[in-house]
Design a protein around this motif. Structure first.
Motif, PDB file in Angstrom:
ATOM      1  N   LEU A  78       0.821  -1.202  -0.014  1.00 38.41           N
ATOM      2  CA  LEU A  78       0.043  -0.006  -0.156  1.00 38.41           C
ATOM      3  C   LEU A  78       0.934   1.295  -0.030  1.00 38.41           C
ATOM      4  N   ALA A  79       2.249   1.059   0.473  1.00 37.34           N
ATOM      5  CA  ALA A  79       3.034   2.249   0.151  1.00 37.34           C
ATOM      6  C   ALA A  79       3.124   2.817  -1.003  1.00 37.34           C
ATOM      7  N   VAL A  80       2.942   2.207  -1.952  1.00 35.04           N
ATOM      8  CA  VAL A  80       3.132   2.459  -3.671  1.00 35.04           C
ATOM      9  C   VAL A  80       2.059   3.537  -3.784  1.00 35.04           C
ATOM     10  N   PRO A  81       0.716   3.034  -3.665  1.00 33.32           N
ATOM     11  CA  PRO A  81      -0.207   4.423  -4.056  1.00 33.32           C
ATOM     12  C   PRO A  81      -0.313   5.467  -2.945  1.00 33.32           C
ATOM     13  N   LEU A  82       0.163   5.143  -1.728  1.00 28.00           N
ATOM     14  CA  LEU A  82       0.192   6.433  -0.819  1.00 28.00           C
ATOM     15  C   LEU A  82       1.317   7.278  -1.192  1.00 28.00           C
ATOM     16  N   PHE A  83       2.326   6.783  -1.629  1.00 32.23           N
ATOM     17  CA  PHE A  83       3.302   7.823  -1.854  1.00 32.23           C
ATOM     18  C   PHE A  83       3.037   8.696  -3.033  1.00 32.23           C
ATOM     19  N   TYR A  84       2.217   7.794  -3.977  1.00 30.56           N
ATOM     20  CA  TYR A  84       1.624   8.597  -5.234  1.00 30.56           C
ATOM     21  C   TYR A  84       0.901   9.465  -4.817  1.00 30.56           C
ATOM     22  N   HIS A  85      -0.360   9.229  -4.090  1.00 33.53           N
ATOM     23  CA  HIS A  85      -1.280  10.349  -3.658  1.00 33.53           C
ATOM     24  C   HIS A  85      -0.517  11.561  -3.075  1.00 33.53           C
ATOM     25  N   ILE A  86       0.177  11.028  -1.928  1.00 36.95           N
ATOM     26  CA  ILE A  86       0.818  12.123  -0.934  1.00 36.95           C
ATOM     27  C   ILE A  86       1.397  13.237  -2.106  1.00 36.95           C
ATOM     28  N   HIS A  87       2.246  12.636  -2.890  1.00 37.47           N
ATOM     29  CA  HIS A  87       3.021  13.306  -3.810  1.00 37.47           C
ATOM     30  C   HIS A  87       2.086  14.507  -4.860  1.00 37.47           C
ATOM     31  N   GLN A 203     -12.481   9.696 -13.093  1.00 34.14           N
ATOM     32  CA  GLN A 203     -11.117   9.508 -12.423  1.00 34.14           C
ATOM     33  C   GLN A 203     -10.890  10.158 -11.227  1.00 34.14           C
ATOM     34  N   GLU A 204     -11.355  11.516 -11.264  1.00 35.00           N
ATOM     35  CA  GLU A 204     -11.042  12.407 -10.216  1.00 35.00           C
ATOM     36  C   GLU A 204     -11.512  11.559  -8.586  1.00 35.00           C
ATOM     37  N   HIS A 205     -12.752  11.344  -8.761  1.00 35.89           N
ATOM     38  CA  HIS A 205     -13.327  10.578  -7.591  1.00 35.89           C
ATOM     39  C   HIS A 205     -12.559   9.313  -7.342  1.00 35.89           C
ATOM     40  N   ALA A 206     -12.011   8.705  -8.257  1.00 35.09           N
ATOM     41  CA  ALA A 206     -11.408   7.251  -7.884  1.00 35.09           C
ATOM     42  C   ALA A 206      -9.880   7.885  -7.276  1.00 35.09           C
ATOM     43  N   ALA A 207      -9.192   9.207  -7.661  1.00 33.52           N
ATOM     44  CA  ALA A 207      -8.026   9.150  -6.920  1.00 33.52           C
ATOM     45  C   ALA A 207      -7.958   9.582  -5.733  1.00 33.52           C
ATOM     46  N   TYR A 208      -9.121  10.434  -5.438  1.00 32.46           N
ATOM     47  CA  TYR A 208      -9.325  11.150  -4.200  1.00 32.46           C
ATOM     48  C   TYR A 208      -9.776   9.988  -3.119  1.00 32.46           C
ATOM     49  N   SER A 209     -10.687   9.085  -3.824  1.00 25.24           N
ATOM     50  CA  SER A 209     -11.207   7.866  -2.937  1.00 25.24           C
ATOM     51  C   SER A 209     -10.010   6.766  -2.589  1.00 25.24           C
ATOM     52  N   ALA A 210      -9.108   6.474  -3.408  1.00 25.60           N
ATOM     53  CA  ALA A 210      -8.077   5.534  -3.318  1.00 25.60           C
ATOM     54  C   ALA A 210      -7.160   5.994  -2.055  1.00 25.60           C
ATOM     55  N   MET A 211      -6.946   7.547  -2.335  1.00 29.53           N
ATOM     56  CA  MET A 211      -5.931   8.118  -1.470  1.00 29.53           C
ATOM     57  C   MET A 211      -6.579   8.121   0.181  1.00 29.53           C
ATOM     58  N   ALA A 212      -7.946   8.603   0.134  1.00 29.90           N
ATOM     59  CA  ALA A 212      -8.448   8.490   1.317  1.00 29.90           C
ATOM     60  C   ALA A 212      -8.479   7.203   2.200  1.00 29.90           C
ATOM     61  N   MET A 213      -8.687   6.180   1.310  1.00 29.03           N
ATOM     62  CA  MET A 213      -8.850   4.793   1.800  1.00 29.03           C
ATOM     63  C   MET A 213      -7.603   4.418   2.372  1.00 29.03           C
ATOM     64  N   THR A 214      -6.593   4.619   1.592  1.00 30.21           N
ATOM     65  CA  THR A 214      -5.096   4.439   2.321  1.00 30.21           C
ATOM     66  C   THR A 214      -4.605   5.063   3.378  1.00 30.21           C
ATOM     67  N   LEU A 215      -4.860   6.410   3.307  1.00 30.68           N
ATOM     68  CA  LEU A 215      -4.710   7.071   4.289  1.00 30.68           C
ATOM     69  C   LEU A 215      -5.431   6.737   5.740  1.00 30.68           C
ATOM     70  N   THR A 216      -6.878   6.373   5.515  1.00 32.21           N
ATOM     71  CA  THR A 216      -7.553   6.227   6.844  1.00 32.21           C
ATOM     72  C   THR A 216      -7.148   4.589   7.355  1.00 32.21           C
TER      73      THR A 216
ATOM     74  N   ILE B  69      10.871   5.152   0.004  1.00 34.42           N
ATOM     75  CA  ILE B  69      10.238   5.603  -1.100  1.00 34.42           C
ATOM     76  C   ILE B  69      10.166   7.174  -1.110  1.00 34.42           C
ATOM     77  N   ILE B  70       9.750   7.793  -0.081  1.00 34.96           N
ATOM     78  CA  ILE B  70       9.990   9.148   0.114  1.00 34.96           C
ATOM     79  C   ILE B  70      11.463   9.815   0.257  1.00 34.96           C
ATOM     80  N   LEU B  71      12.248   9.105   0.848  1.00 34.26           N
ATOM     81  CA  LEU B  71      13.608   9.563   0.938  1.00 34.26           C
ATOM     82  C   LEU B  71      14.224   9.476  -0.771  1.00 34.26           C
ATOM     83  N   ARG B  72      14.007   8.513  -1.419  1.00 30.10           N
ATOM     84  CA  ARG B  72      14.459   8.452  -2.707  1.00 30.10           C
ATOM     85  C   ARG B  72      13.662   9.017  -3.749  1.00 30.10           C
TER      86      ARG B  72
END
Lengths: 228, 147
Positions: A78-87, A203-216, B69-72
């Protein structure tokens, strides 16, 4: 002979895979109906077979645990989508984080309070705590807090299905719907099932939802075991 | 026997098109990614038992991976492939645990209706509070831009 076969872990592994594939094809035939996700139809089929053949769950579990094993790496991944969304959502991140934290803890708090006063069995109240996070994390949290994992998985599934069905119209009634708000609400309260509903909305709904799900999920996994 | 057969057929596929060659390479990477995810999971378990915190070990592993990942500032390709291949299979991985509900038949029979009501009612304040905070937040964010 049938009795011997039904004792084999391989048999139940095969049945589970078959039930999933069948559930998946029904789901696709029904145009991705969010009220019948493959996990629900698969679960119904497997449980029915267990009941019909009078097989104890402990026998089934020997085959089933080969699949449960993968929940660990899925959660780490889950770190992978989480990083993507935080970014991607750096700008609004603080607002989103506050909304997700307060919103998700509210729904969990209300559920736990209701369970406590209405049912009053501690293990059920504890299990209720993980109802708003995606199943693999809910199972991990419940193992940690000493709840009933199967019940947690069921709560998560039911929450997801109800949430996906009525969150969009609830928000519309209060004139609060926008891709951001609807997406995040679906992710916070209805996790993966909500996210699959969000994918249908856009698509916008989906991105926000996926991010919220992982963060929660992350937030609750870190917070809840301390609070309970 | 099966291995040689498989190698043979994939070799044929490699020759027949470069596309399938790429797929084959992706499969190779996926295993490396899965290995990496498992390493983080084991690390999470080690940390959990070492400092004795109640956070699930898989989440500790996830946070470790996220930190790296954040560091890289970039997701390692192998891990990305493994994560993206595994997550769609989630429903399959969940079925065995859900089937454990069969052992909870008594609780369901006794409290099933209450569960449904609680799960439905508790959604409403959660959704509305999330929505309101987002609405207020986006107004505050917009103000400085408007000036």
């Amino acid at each position: 002979m049938l009795v011997t076969i039904l004792q084999q872990p391989t048999t139940w592994l095969t049945i589970t895979l078959g039930a999933y594939l069948l559930g998946l094809s029904i789901y696709q035939k029904l145009n991705h109906a969010s009220w019948l996700p493959p996990v629900l139809s698969g679960f119904v089929l497997v449980t029915f077979l267990l009941w019909a053949t009078d097989t104890p769950y402990s026998t089934y579990e020997q085959g089933g645990q080969l699949l449960s094993f993968f929940l660990g790496p899925v959660v780490v991944g889950l770190a992978v989508p989480l990083f993507y969304h935080i970014h991607k959502m750096k700008k609004q991140f603080v607002t989103i984080l506050i909304a997700i934290t307060v919103g998700s803890l509210t729904t969990v708090g209300v559920a736990m309070a209701l369970a406590h006063y209405w049912i009053g069995i501690d293990v059920i109240t504890t299990t209720m705590a993980s109802k708003s996070v995606t199943t693999p994390v809910a199972v991990a949290i419940t193992e940690q807090t000493g709840g009933i994992t199967a019940l947690a998985a069921a709560f998560v599934m039911v929450t997801g299905i109800i949430g996906a069905a009525f969150i969009p119209s609830l928000l519309k009634t209060f004139k609060l719907d926008s891709p951001q708000i609807t997406g995040i609400s679906l992710g916070v309260c209805a996790h993966a099932v909500g996210t699959s509903r969000a994918i249908e909305l856009g698509q916008e709904h989906a991105a926000y939802s996926a991010m919220a799900m992982t963060l929660t999920a992350t937030l609750h996994a870190v917070l809840l075991p301390w609070l309970i | 026997m099966v291995d040689t057969l498989d190698l043979g057929s994939s070799a044929v596929r490699c020759e027949s098109s470069s596309l399938s060659f790429r797929t084959k390479q992706k499969n190779g990477n996926m295993l490396v990614g899965l290995f990496a995810l498992l390493v983080f999971l084991v690390l999470g378990e080690a940390i959990q038992s070492w400092i004795a915190i109640p956070v699930p070990s898989s989440i500790i592993g996830m946070i470790l991976l996220l930190t790296i990942i954040i560091l890289r500032n970039k997701t390692p390709k192998n891990i990305e492939i493994a994560a993206n291949k595994l997550s769609p299979l989630l429903p399959l991985f969940i079925i065995p645990i859900s089937a454990g509900l069969i052992t909870q038949a008594d609780i369901i029979q006794q409290h099933g209706f209450k569960f449904l009501v609680i799960l439905t009612i508790s959604l409403i304040p959660g959704v509305l509070i999330t929505a309101l905070i987002l609405k207020i937040g986006s107004k505050i964010e917009k103000k400085p831009e408007g000036k």
